[in-house]
Design a protein around this motif. Structure first.
Motif, mmCIF file in Angstrom:
data_model
loop_
_atom_site.group_PDB
_atom_site.id
_atom_site.type_symbol
_atom_site.label_atom_id
_atom_site.label_comp_id
_atom_site.label_asym_id
_atom_site.label_seq_id
_atom_site.Cartn_x
_atom_site.Cartn_y
_atom_site.Cartn_z
ATOM 1 N N SER A 117 0.833 -1.208 0.000
ATOM 2 C CA SER A 117 0.000 0.000 0.000
ATOM 3 C C SER A 117 0.865 1.254 0.000
ATOM 4 O O SER A 117 0.537 2.260 -0.637
ATOM 5 C CB SER A 117 -0.932 0.003 1.217
ATOM 6 N N GLY A 118 1.999 1.202 0.722
ATOM 7 C CA GLY A 118 2.893 2.350 0.777
ATOM 8 C C GLY A 118 3.607 2.605 -0.534
ATOM 9 O O GLY A 118 3.834 3.767 -0.916
ATOM 10 N N VAL A 119 3.984 1.538 -1.242
ATOM 11 C CA VAL A 119 4.610 1.708 -2.555
ATOM 12 C C VAL A 119 3.660 2.441 -3.493
ATOM 13 O O VAL A 119 4.035 3.390 -4.187
ATOM 14 C CB VAL A 119 5.018 0.345 -3.146
ATOM 15 N N TRP A 120 2.397 2.016 -3.492
ATOM 16 C CA TRP A 120 1.413 2.667 -4.356
ATOM 17 C C TRP A 120 1.161 4.107 -3.919
ATOM 18 O O TRP A 120 1.120 5.022 -4.754
ATOM 19 C CB TRP A 120 0.097 1.878 -4.353
ATOM 20 N N ALA A 121 0.969 4.326 -2.627
ATOM 21 C CA ALA A 121 0.688 5.686 -2.157
ATOM 22 C C ALA A 121 1.847 6.626 -2.478
ATOM 23 O O ALA A 121 1.640 7.743 -2.977
ATOM 24 C CB ALA A 121 0.409 5.674 -0.655
ATOM 25 N N LYS A 122 3.079 6.189 -2.201
ATOM 26 C CA LYS A 122 4.237 7.030 -2.522
ATOM 27 C C LYS A 122 4.309 7.280 -4.023
ATOM 28 O O LYS A 122 4.557 8.409 -4.472
ATOM 29 C CB LYS A 122 5.525 6.360 -2.045
ATOM 30 N N GLY A 123 4.130 6.218 -4.814
ATOM 31 C CA GLY A 123 4.238 6.364 -6.252
ATOM 32 C C GLY A 123 3.207 7.315 -6.825
ATOM 33 O O GLY A 123 3.526 8.160 -7.682
ATOM 34 N N ILE A 124 1.968 7.203 -6.365
ATOM 35 C CA ILE A 124 0.912 8.098 -6.843
ATOM 36 C C ILE A 124 1.206 9.532 -6.427
ATOM 37 O O ILE A 124 1.074 10.478 -7.225
ATOM 38 C CB ILE A 124 -0.454 7.633 -6.315
ATOM 39 N N LEU A 125 1.632 9.729 -5.185
ATOM 40 C CA LEU A 125 1.959 11.075 -4.724
ATOM 41 C C LEU A 125 3.151 11.653 -5.486
ATOM 42 O O LEU A 125 3.202 12.855 -5.764
ATOM 43 C CB LEU A 125 2.260 11.057 -3.225
ATOM 44 N N MET A 126 4.114 10.807 -5.844
ATOM 45 C CA MET A 126 5.267 11.268 -6.616
ATOM 46 C C MET A 126 4.836 11.689 -8.018
ATOM 47 O O MET A 126 5.246 12.743 -8.523
ATOM 48 C CB MET A 126 6.327 10.163 -6.680
ATOM 49 N N GLY A 130 4.334 15.547 -6.988
ATOM 50 C CA GLY A 130 5.738 15.897 -6.795
ATOM 51 C C GLY A 130 6.316 15.491 -5.454
ATOM 52 O O GLY A 130 7.356 16.015 -5.032
ATOM 53 N N PHE A 131 5.687 14.551 -4.767
ATOM 54 C CA PHE A 131 6.159 14.083 -3.459
ATOM 55 C C PHE A 131 7.539 13.444 -3.598
ATOM 56 O O PHE A 131 7.827 12.750 -4.564
ATOM 57 C CB PHE A 131 5.156 13.071 -2.904
ATOM 58 N N LYS A 132 8.405 13.668 -2.600
ATOM 59 C CA LYS A 132 9.741 13.075 -2.570
ATOM 60 C C LYS A 132 9.928 12.403 -1.202
ATOM 61 O O LYS A 132 10.061 13.093 -0.184
ATOM 62 C CB LYS A 132 10.815 14.133 -2.805
ATOM 63 N N PRO A 133 9.937 11.062 -1.165
ATOM 64 C CA PRO A 133 10.038 10.352 0.124
ATOM 65 C C PRO A 133 11.260 10.742 0.946
ATOM 66 O O PRO A 133 11.214 10.727 2.189
ATOM 67 C CB PRO A 133 10.104 8.875 -0.291
ATOM 68 N N GLU A 134 12.366 11.116 0.280
ATOM 69 C CA GLU A 134 13.589 11.440 1.010
ATOM 70 C C GLU A 134 13.472 12.738 1.795
ATOM 71 O O GLU A 134 14.343 13.036 2.630
ATOM 72 C CB GLU A 134 14.781 11.510 0.052
ATOM 73 N N ARG A 135 12.442 13.510 1.568
ATOM 74 C CA ARG A 135 12.252 14.746 2.321
ATOM 75 C C ARG A 135 11.495 14.531 3.632
ATOM 76 O O ARG A 135 11.283 15.484 4.384
ATOM 77 C CB ARG A 135 11.512 15.770 1.462
ATOM 78 N N SER A 136 11.084 13.299 3.887
ATOM 79 C CA SER A 136 10.363 12.981 5.125
ATOM 80 C C SER A 136 11.167 11.972 5.936
ATOM 81 O O SER A 136 12.101 11.340 5.435
ATOM 82 C CB SER A 136 8.980 12.403 4.797
ATOM 83 N N ARG A 137 10.803 11.827 7.196
ATOM 84 C CA ARG A 137 11.376 10.799 8.065
ATOM 85 C C ARG A 137 10.356 9.671 8.189
ATOM 86 O O ARG A 137 9.154 9.926 8.312
ATOM 87 C CB ARG A 137 11.699 11.380 9.450
ATOM 88 N N TRP A 138 10.818 8.429 8.221
ATOM 89 C CA TRP A 138 9.935 7.274 8.203
ATOM 90 C C TRP A 138 10.159 6.415 9.439
ATOM 91 O O TRP A 138 11.297 6.150 9.822
ATOM 92 C CB TRP A 138 10.176 6.453 6.928
ATOM 93 N N ASP A 182 3.527 12.424 12.365
ATOM 94 C CA ASP A 182 2.652 13.396 11.716
ATOM 95 C C ASP A 182 1.669 12.756 10.754
ATOM 96 O O ASP A 182 0.578 13.304 10.505
ATOM 97 C CB ASP A 182 3.492 14.420 10.947
ATOM 98 N N ALA A 183 2.067 11.613 10.173
ATOM 99 C CA ALA A 183 1.243 10.972 9.155
ATOM 100 C C ALA A 183 1.482 9.474 9.201
ATOM 101 O O ALA A 183 2.430 8.990 9.834
ATOM 102 C CB ALA A 183 1.569 11.526 7.772
ATOM 103 N N LEU A 184 0.614 8.742 8.527
ATOM 104 C CA LEU A 184 0.698 7.286 8.497
ATOM 105 C C LEU A 184 0.211 6.799 7.144
ATOM 106 O O LEU A 184 -0.865 7.190 6.693
ATOM 107 C CB LEU A 184 -0.162 6.686 9.622
ATOM 108 N N PHE A 185 1.031 5.944 6.490
ATOM 109 C CA PHE A 185 0.613 5.256 5.272
ATOM 110 C C PHE A 185 0.206 3.850 5.698
ATOM 111 O O PHE A 185 1.044 3.068 6.130
ATOM 112 C CB PHE A 185 1.764 5.185 4.266
ATOM 113 N N SER A 186 -1.069 3.508 5.553
ATOM 114 C CA SER A 186 -1.564 2.270 6.144
ATOM 115 C C SER A 186 -2.593 1.603 5.256
ATOM 116 O O SER A 186 -3.565 2.235 4.832
ATOM 117 C CB SER A 186 -2.196 2.559 7.519
#
Length: 332
Positions: A117-126, A130-138, A182-186
């Motif tokens: 689910s996270g791969v899809w959410a990140k990919g769609i947001l990217m 323009g989402f960039k996962p490296e700009r957040s902490r996981w 701050d957020a959750l990909f679930s």
């Protein structure tokens, strides 16, 4: 001489119910169906114990293990798929009101960095924002109960992405509710949301129109899981891939037929009001087979997930569809 029964491990879905109750059969193939309380249990038993001849497996786990010589190969059967704009939850005090606000924030993810689910959410947001996962902490952990990251798969991630484990004794749902993250990909809706916590909401509260628009523009209905089969079985029984594909397809088609037939009675078999209206609205947007198996009907979704997986640093190579699925079924 009859062939031995196949031990099949998968979750009980609409798409697999007919396999569990035995109402769908295939000549020459006997199955013994097994399931578990949670999907990670099935994945664990498959990966660590090789307990099944045929089993459901998350695509990200399968792709991570392809490079290590997994003794299973995927079949283009997809029992679990879901749109994922709805799977991003935020703390209302975090200052996150739109996707760009995720930058600099701490985000939780269940079990591993890059769950399906996270791969899809990140990919769609990217792709879309323009989402960039490296700009957040996981932060990786259990959803409702404290849990260590999954220990049955490797945990790759790019060096520039800050990934840590949740503090001992803490679960991600409670951490989101309290503002520790701050957020959750679930993939699952957190209990704090189900309980009506005023502290948590979705990033996209009105997600259905966004997901429908995404589907219209891309033709993608995101795929989470596939079905895998032991490679040695295919060597010994080369026609088995087609037989397993047929029996899963027939089980899925039986489920779809139940929905179609139940329209005659205004869906009185379900407690959900206006289910008929939903079925009819979906019928205007989806093909007759709205949950297709095989390669051709799913090429856009498969190309997307393979691209996302590589872009997010979860595999060292960009897998092709031909590398991933059994050769016997590439023409489906």
């Amino acid at each position: 001489m009859t062939n031995p029964a196949l031990t099949v491990g998968c979750f009980r879905y609409d798409t697999t119910r007919a396999l569990f109750d035995g109402s769908v059969r295939e000549d020459g193939i006997d199955v013994t169906m097994e399931t578990a309380a949670t999907l990670p249990e099935i994945f664990d038993r498959l990966i660590r114990g090789n307990e099944f001849d045929v089993a459901e497996l998350g695509l990200t786990f399968y792709l991570r293990l392809l490079e290590t010589g997994l003794p299973y190969v995927a079949l283009p059967i997809f029992p679990n798929r879901a749109f994922r704009h709805s799977c991003v939850f935020v703390n209302v005090h975090s200052g996150i009101t739109e996707p760009g606000d995720l930058a600099g924030k701490t985000i939780g993810e269940f079990g591993t960095y890059g769950q399906d689910s996270g791969v899809w959410a990140k990919g769609i947001l990217m792709d879309e924002y323009g989402f960039k996962p490296e700009r957040s902490r996981w932060v990786i952990g259990g959803l409702e109960r404290p849990a260590a990251p999954f220990d049955f798969v490797p945990h790759p991630h790019p060096a520039e992405v800050d990934v840590s484990v949740a503090p001992e004794g803490r679960a991600l749902g409670a951490m989101l509710d309290s503002g520790e993250i701050d957020a959750l990909f679930s993939a699952n809706v957190p209990e704090c949301v189900l309980a009506g916590s005023p502290n948590v909401r979705r990033l996209f509260p009105d997600f259905e129109p966004l997901e429908r628009d995404y589907h219209r523009r891309t033709g993608i209905f995101p795929i989470m899981h596939t079905i895998v089969i032991r490679r040695d079985l295919l060597r010994d029984r080369p026609r088995l891939a087609h037989g397993v594909h047929r029996i899963f397809s027939r089980a899925k088609d039986a489920a779809a037929d139940r929905y179609r037939q139940n329209r005659r009675l205004y869906q009185v078999q379900t407690m959900v009001p206006w289910m008929n209206a939903l079925i009819e609205r979906n019928g205007e947007e989806f093909a007759e087979d709205w949950w297709p198996y095989g390669i051709a009907a799913n090429r856009a979704a498969l190309d997307a997930i393979l691209r996302y997986h590589h872009e997010q640093g979860l595999t060292t190579r960009r897998w092709r569809i031909e590398d991933v699925f059994a050769a016997e079924l590439l023409d489906t």
